[in-house]
Design a protein around this motif. Sequence first.
Motif, PDB file in Angstrom:
ATOM      1  N   SER A 137      18.646   9.060 -23.289  1.00 32.60           N
ATOM      2  CA  SER A 137      18.761   8.003 -24.251  1.00 32.60           C
ATOM      3  C   SER A 137      19.305   6.950 -23.801  1.00 32.60           C
ATOM      4  O   SER A 137      19.327   5.726 -24.274  1.00 32.60           O
ATOM      5  CB  SER A 137      19.688   8.214 -25.468  1.00 32.60           C
ATOM      6  N   GLY A 138      19.970   6.710 -22.489  1.00 32.66           N
ATOM      7  CA  GLY A 138      20.246   5.605 -21.840  1.00 32.66           C
ATOM      8  C   GLY A 138      21.683   5.472 -22.314  1.00 32.66           C
ATOM      9  O   GLY A 138      21.764   4.298 -23.069  1.00 32.66           O
ATOM     10  N   LEU A 139      22.693   6.006 -21.869  1.00 35.98           N
ATOM     11  CA  LEU A 139      24.150   5.860 -21.994  1.00 35.98           C
ATOM     12  C   LEU A 139      24.588   4.581 -21.462  1.00 35.98           C
ATOM     13  O   LEU A 139      24.177   3.925 -20.515  1.00 35.98           O
ATOM     14  CB  LEU A 139      24.962   6.910 -21.525  1.00 35.98           C
ATOM     15  N   PRO A 140      25.459   3.871 -22.281  1.00 37.75           N
ATOM     16  CA  PRO A 140      26.273   2.850 -21.550  1.00 37.75           C
ATOM     17  C   PRO A 140      26.723   2.846 -20.465  1.00 37.75           C
ATOM     18  O   PRO A 140      27.159   4.016 -19.898  1.00 37.75           O
ATOM     19  CB  PRO A 140      27.281   2.552 -22.590  1.00 37.75           C
ATOM     20  N   SER A 141      26.757   2.160 -19.522  1.00 37.50           N
ATOM     21  CA  SER A 141      27.199   2.128 -18.088  1.00 37.50           C
ATOM     22  C   SER A 141      28.816   2.422 -18.059  1.00 37.50           C
ATOM     23  O   SER A 141      29.730   2.240 -19.299  1.00 37.50           O
ATOM     24  CB  SER A 141      27.087   0.915 -17.190  1.00 37.50           C
ATOM     25  N   GLY A 142      29.472   3.173 -17.153  1.00 28.34           N
ATOM     26  CA  GLY A 142      30.702   3.681 -17.034  1.00 28.34           C
ATOM     27  C   GLY A 142      31.089   4.716 -18.105  1.00 28.34           C
ATOM     28  O   GLY A 142      32.087   5.059 -18.560  1.00 28.34           O
ATOM     29  N   MET A 143      30.037   5.698 -18.273  1.00 27.87           N
ATOM     30  CA  MET A 143      30.043   6.542 -19.267  1.00 27.87           C
ATOM     31  C   MET A 143      29.713   8.213 -18.392  1.00 27.87           C
ATOM     32  O   MET A 143      28.869   8.100 -17.864  1.00 27.87           O
ATOM     33  CB  MET A 143      29.029   6.609 -20.308  1.00 27.87           C
ATOM     34  N   ALA A 144      30.916   9.123 -18.657  1.00 30.15           N
ATOM     35  CA  ALA A 144      30.686  10.403 -18.046  1.00 30.15           C
ATOM     36  C   ALA A 144      30.235  11.280 -18.936  1.00 30.15           C
ATOM     37  O   ALA A 144      30.792  11.126 -20.327  1.00 30.15           O
ATOM     38  CB  ALA A 144      31.713  10.722 -17.107  1.00 30.15           C
ATOM     39  N   VAL A 145      29.300  12.116 -18.833  1.00 31.26           N
ATOM     40  CA  VAL A 145      28.971  13.390 -19.792  1.00 31.26           C
ATOM     41  C   VAL A 145      29.701  14.742 -19.131  1.00 31.26           C
ATOM     42  O   VAL A 145      29.273  15.169 -18.144  1.00 31.26           O
ATOM     43  CB  VAL A 145      27.469  13.536 -20.323  1.00 31.26           C
ATOM     44  N   ARG A 146      30.749  15.245 -19.785  1.00 33.63           N
ATOM     45  CA  ARG A 146      31.146  16.538 -19.300  1.00 33.63           C
ATOM     46  C   ARG A 146      30.876  17.763 -19.926  1.00 33.63           C
ATOM     47  O   ARG A 146      31.359  17.984 -21.181  1.00 33.63           O
ATOM     48  CB  ARG A 146      32.742  16.373 -18.967  1.00 33.63           C
ATOM     49  N   PRO A 147      30.129  18.794 -19.674  1.00 34.43           N
ATOM     50  CA  PRO A 147      30.034  19.988 -20.455  1.00 34.43           C
ATOM     51  C   PRO A 147      31.288  20.940 -20.259  1.00 34.43           C
ATOM     52  O   PRO A 147      31.999  20.761 -19.351  1.00 34.43           O
ATOM     53  CB  PRO A 147      29.009  20.602 -19.879  1.00 34.43           C
ATOM     54  N   LEU A 148      31.506  21.605 -21.277  1.00 38.36           N
ATOM     55  CA  LEU A 148      32.703  22.751 -21.307  1.00 38.36           C
ATOM     56  C   LEU A 148      32.588  23.669 -22.074  1.00 38.36           C
ATOM     57  O   LEU A 148      32.385  23.896 -23.227  1.00 38.36           O
ATOM     58  CB  LEU A 148      33.936  21.747 -22.009  1.00 38.36           C
ATOM     59  N   HIS A 149      32.334  24.958 -21.274  1.00 37.52           N
ATOM     60  CA  HIS A 149      32.022  26.261 -21.908  1.00 37.52           C
ATOM     61  C   HIS A 149      32.424  27.300 -21.015  1.00 37.52           C
ATOM     62  O   HIS A 149      32.787  27.112 -19.863  1.00 37.52           O
ATOM     63  CB  HIS A 149      30.654  26.552 -22.587  1.00 37.52           C
ATOM     64  N   GLY A 150      32.831  28.444 -21.388  1.00 35.91           N
ATOM     65  CA  GLY A 150      33.370  29.586 -20.589  1.00 35.91           C
ATOM     66  C   GLY A 150      32.857  30.009 -19.429  1.00 35.91           C
ATOM     67  O   GLY A 150      33.272  30.393 -18.581  1.00 35.91           O
ATOM     68  N   SER A 151      31.443  29.819 -19.449  1.00 35.06           N
ATOM     69  CA  SER A 151      30.539  30.132 -18.340  1.00 35.06           C
ATOM     70  C   SER A 151      30.567  29.245 -17.160  1.00 35.06           C
ATOM     71  O   SER A 151      29.509  29.625 -16.259  1.00 35.06           O
ATOM     72  CB  SER A 151      29.210  30.769 -18.688  1.00 35.06           C
ATOM     73  N   LEU A 152      30.890  28.258 -17.334  1.00 39.38           N
ATOM     74  CA  LEU A 152      30.852  27.161 -16.057  1.00 39.38           C
ATOM     75  C   LEU A 152      32.015  27.463 -15.172  1.00 39.38           C
ATOM     76  O   LEU A 152      33.093  28.217 -15.320  1.00 39.38           O
ATOM     77  CB  LEU A 152      31.331  25.799 -16.846  1.00 39.38           C
ATOM     78  N   PRO A 153      31.764  26.986 -14.083  1.00 40.18           N
ATOM     79  CA  PRO A 153      32.717  27.188 -12.884  1.00 40.18           C
ATOM     80  C   PRO A 153      33.794  26.496 -13.177  1.00 40.18           C
ATOM     81  O   PRO A 153      34.032  25.355 -13.968  1.00 40.18           O
ATOM     82  CB  PRO A 153      31.926  26.528 -11.808  1.00 40.18           C
ATOM     83  N   GLN A 154      34.897  27.052 -12.642  1.00 42.85           N
ATOM     84  CA  GLN A 154      36.235  26.494 -12.748  1.00 42.85           C
ATOM     85  C   GLN A 154      36.409  24.879 -12.546  1.00 42.85           C
ATOM     86  O   GLN A 154      37.021  24.124 -13.530  1.00 42.85           O
ATOM     87  CB  GLN A 154      37.478  27.115 -12.232  1.00 42.85           C
ATOM     88  N   GLU A 155      35.685  24.512 -11.406  1.00 44.74           N
ATOM     89  CA  GLU A 155      35.904  23.020 -11.279  1.00 44.74           C
ATOM     90  C   GLU A 155      35.306  22.030 -12.229  1.00 44.74           C
ATOM     91  O   GLU A 155      35.677  20.982 -12.610  1.00 44.74           O
ATOM     92  CB  GLU A 155      35.480  22.808  -9.797  1.00 44.74           C
ATOM     93  N   VAL A 156      34.201  22.686 -12.926  1.00 38.18           N
ATOM     94  CA  VAL A 156      33.583  22.023 -13.896  1.00 38.18           C
ATOM     95  C   VAL A 156      34.276  21.876 -15.130  1.00 38.18           C
ATOM     96  O   VAL A 156      34.323  20.920 -15.957  1.00 38.18           O
ATOM     97  CB  VAL A 156      32.084  22.710 -13.878  1.00 38.18           C
ATOM     98  N   GLN A 157      34.826  22.964 -15.433  1.00 40.74           N
ATOM     99  CA  GLN A 157      35.601  23.130 -16.612  1.00 40.74           C
ATOM    100  C   GLN A 157      37.102  22.079 -16.668  1.00 40.74           C
ATOM    101  O   GLN A 157      37.567  21.435 -17.380  1.00 40.74           O
ATOM    102  CB  GLN A 157      36.188  24.538 -16.952  1.00 40.74           C
ATOM    103  N   ASP A 158      37.659  22.123 -15.102  1.00 43.46           N
ATOM    104  CA  ASP A 158      38.726  21.368 -15.079  1.00 43.46           C
ATOM    105  C   ASP A 158      38.453  19.756 -15.212  1.00 43.46           C
ATOM    106  O   ASP A 158      38.986  19.029 -15.612  1.00 43.46           O
ATOM    107  CB  ASP A 158      39.329  21.333 -13.781  1.00 43.46           C
ATOM    108  N   ALA A 159      37.107  19.263 -14.913  1.00 45.04           N
ATOM    109  CA  ALA A 159      36.781  18.032 -14.716  1.00 45.04           C
ATOM    110  C   ALA A 159      36.700  17.523 -16.156  1.00 45.04           C
ATOM    111  O   ALA A 159      36.830  16.413 -16.560  1.00 45.04           O
ATOM    112  CB  ALA A 159      35.304  17.799 -13.996  1.00 45.04           C
ATOM    113  N   ALA A 160      36.213  18.363 -17.036  1.00 42.73           N
ATOM    114  CA  ALA A 160      36.221  18.262 -18.627  1.00 42.73           C
ATOM    115  C   ALA A 160      37.227  17.973 -19.415  1.00 42.73           C
ATOM    116  O   ALA A 160      37.558  17.039 -20.224  1.00 42.73           O
ATOM    117  CB  ALA A 160      35.441  19.253 -19.178  1.00 42.73           C
ATOM    118  N   ILE A 161      38.486  18.600 -18.790  1.00 41.69           N
ATOM    119  CA  ILE A 161      39.645  18.434 -19.529  1.00 41.69           C
ATOM    120  C   ILE A 161      40.865  17.162 -18.691  1.00 41.69           C
ATOM    121  O   ILE A 161      41.807  16.886 -19.509  1.00 41.69           O
ATOM    122  CB  ILE A 161      40.295  19.580 -19.594  1.00 41.69           C
TER     123      ILE A 161
END
Length: 840
Positions: free
Chosen positions: A236-260
């Motif tokens: 959809s073309g997010l505004p610049s300077g925007m990060a999308v972070r998924p957060l669910h139990g089956s993600l690696p720990q480092e990805v979960q940490d990045a979300a919180i």
Amino acid sequence: MTQLPIDEIMPELAMKLRSHAGAVLVAAPGAGKTTRVPLALREELWLAGRRILMLEPRRLAARAAARYMAAALGEAVGETVGYRVKSDARVGPRTQIEVITEGVLTRMLQTDPGLDGVGLIIFDEFHERSLHADLGLALSLQVQSLFREDLRILVMSATLDAAPVAALMGGAPVIVSEGRAFPVETRYMPKPVEGRLEPNVVSLILRALAEETGDVLVFLPGAGEIHRVESLLRESGLPSGMAVRPLHGSLPQEVQDAAIQPEPTGLRKVVLATSIAETSLTVQGVRVVIDSGLMRVPRFSPRTGMTRLETIAVSRASADQRRGRAGRLEPGVCYRMWTQQEDSGLAAHHAPEIREADLTSLALELAAWGVDDPAELSWLDAPPSSALEHAWELLQQLGALDRDRRITAHGRELAAMGLHPRLGHMIRKAQERGRADLACELAVLLGERDILRGATRDADLRLRIEMLRSVAANGEARVTDYPEVQVDVAACRRIWAEARLLKQTWDTGAAQREGEQSDLGGIGALLADAFPDRIGQRRGSGKYLLRNGRGAVFAADQPLAYASYVVAAELDDQGTDSRIMLAARIEESELEEACADQFVEESAVWWDKSSRSVRARRRTRLGALVIKETATGEADPQQVTEALLNGIAEEGLEMLPWTRHARQLQERMMFMRGLDDSWPDVSDEALGRTLEDWLAPHVYGCKNATDLSRLSLASVLEQMLSWEQRRELDEYAPTHIVVPSGSRVPIDYGNPESPVLAVRLQELFGWKETPRIGRGRVPLTLHLLSPAQRPVQVTKDLASFWKQTYFEVKKDLKGRYPKHYWPDDPLQAIPTNRTRPRSQ
């Protein structure tokens, strides 16, 4: 350290725990209970240097809480504060506070029932009512009651109804902290959301980003929806300077940490989360929440023995928890994807997991604990008996329990593994065959979200193992047969690592032993160990009959749908035939080897509905599956008769040769039973229940419907009567009655309470009173007919009819039938079955 609301009630909580064995703490979201309470209580004298265990429902929350408390002390995790979660532990000799997931407590209790060195158990976020939390509390209360009076138990929650928990804990004191939450503006949809969820969520995210400042936390039901929303957002073309972070139990720990964790300066983020972010965690920077109003929960069906994930509406408690995430750090906004009218229909709370979950692991834990009857423990909600019965049956099938439901040595091994008993059993059996590697890969793979993404619905587990090993060997995977399919490479790496760790933990001597096989043969045989009740036999068109008697079907045409036998590892439990989501082929020779001691040899005699006859075969059977079948010679006549009676019971009494005479006899006998209940009950319902008593002697030697057609059913019914009853039947329930015209008219006993005599009116001239039967106690119901045999009057009082109604009827009939005889005085007239009496 920043002052938090929980600090105000800590003196009261500490005082209560000094004088009580337990307490219940209710603290609003954001009060700080998770990170402040353990730190504040660690120096209490009653602890006497013993550790504090704090249970968290999720691994992510456990790690985050431990890190936060350790940082507050200026230490690294593993010193004063540590954690233990599945496949990961950071504790040391100086650790005073251990944050653990709920299943870890069960393992600790089974290993050391006295919990030596532990002074306090804290159950955090208990309102989630997970199965492990309920079991852990029940076991802890018994430990406290029997031999650890000094053990303290603290139950904490934000939305808990405290009274039942306090009562369960013997009248424990309840402490309430109001907490601190910034105001949150709640915005509802103007009308119900229509269409697919994901595009609607993306539209709302873009609107929120334009209308509000701060980070956005989006609650979605599952990982699939998170992946699709993430893709649509990027397109959809997010505004610049925007990060999308998924957060669910089956993600690696480092990805979960990045979300919180906070984003680098200047960046905003959109966190796409499951209900994992509802409690315990504070996602830094969030002041906007978007709630889809949906969550995914496991539902177990005792009827089918299967668990399925079901998407349901959130409860009022969950919705309020989610909204509270926007007011943790400053005033916020919550967008709810439902109308204010729909909001009023939300349930207050969801049912506890123990009411709707697969109880196999719980049943094994209870057996290992030495509990024969769950009622021996104190429960907020007792385990449902139907789900427990299914669990016990499966555990006996796996060899974990004996016939008396006592745990076996094998069962103790499975309990110690901390896996679902199905998977633990599969790994132990695989070790005997030199297939531990493959079994561990399957065990971890089955516990994770599917690694294949895309349009294909191919359910073959072999394909997934191939991709898993390809990623491990080459760092990438391509599914050549399905170019539209994507492989979740990150998930493959994580699963591979966990499978290696699992093998090192539970396979004797982690190194590959002599004879260990690395090929992919035998996946089906391994699955048959784990899912013996889900071995399926093909019955055409991708449909299978499972060993447990249920039906299953592949969702689309695929190679696996042509296998003679499969083992289904995952089914959706929807409809008459459950859809097979994951499965593997198993050859008949593998089946015979894997289930050699479970085959049953029998001589089967049964009613075949298609041929309407009794069939006799010799069968090799595995549950509901007939593996082999051969014709036999003459069957035992008694078995043939039983099969024939079963066929009649199944198809109904209508398959018997009912004649008009037989039906009338049955009705006459029911009429007499209405007068005297010593007469036999020959209603269809009673006859269907008692075939063995009244019909069996007369069908001995019959094998099919043709043989039955030669049966005289009237004679069979008559033999149910004594000689005296036959005489009374003819006298008091006659088949016919002679009317004044001389005609012999049949009596209809279709309604035994009110037999009917249907006769032309002209044939009754001169008959003053209604005739009676049944020892003179029952007047016949007269259906008086016109010359055209159509009813003109129904009466049980003939005398009254002649006096009051006849003349009205006569006027009408005389107009319609002028040639017929309609006298003015019916009592003196000549009865006739002709147009006019012969004398006229």
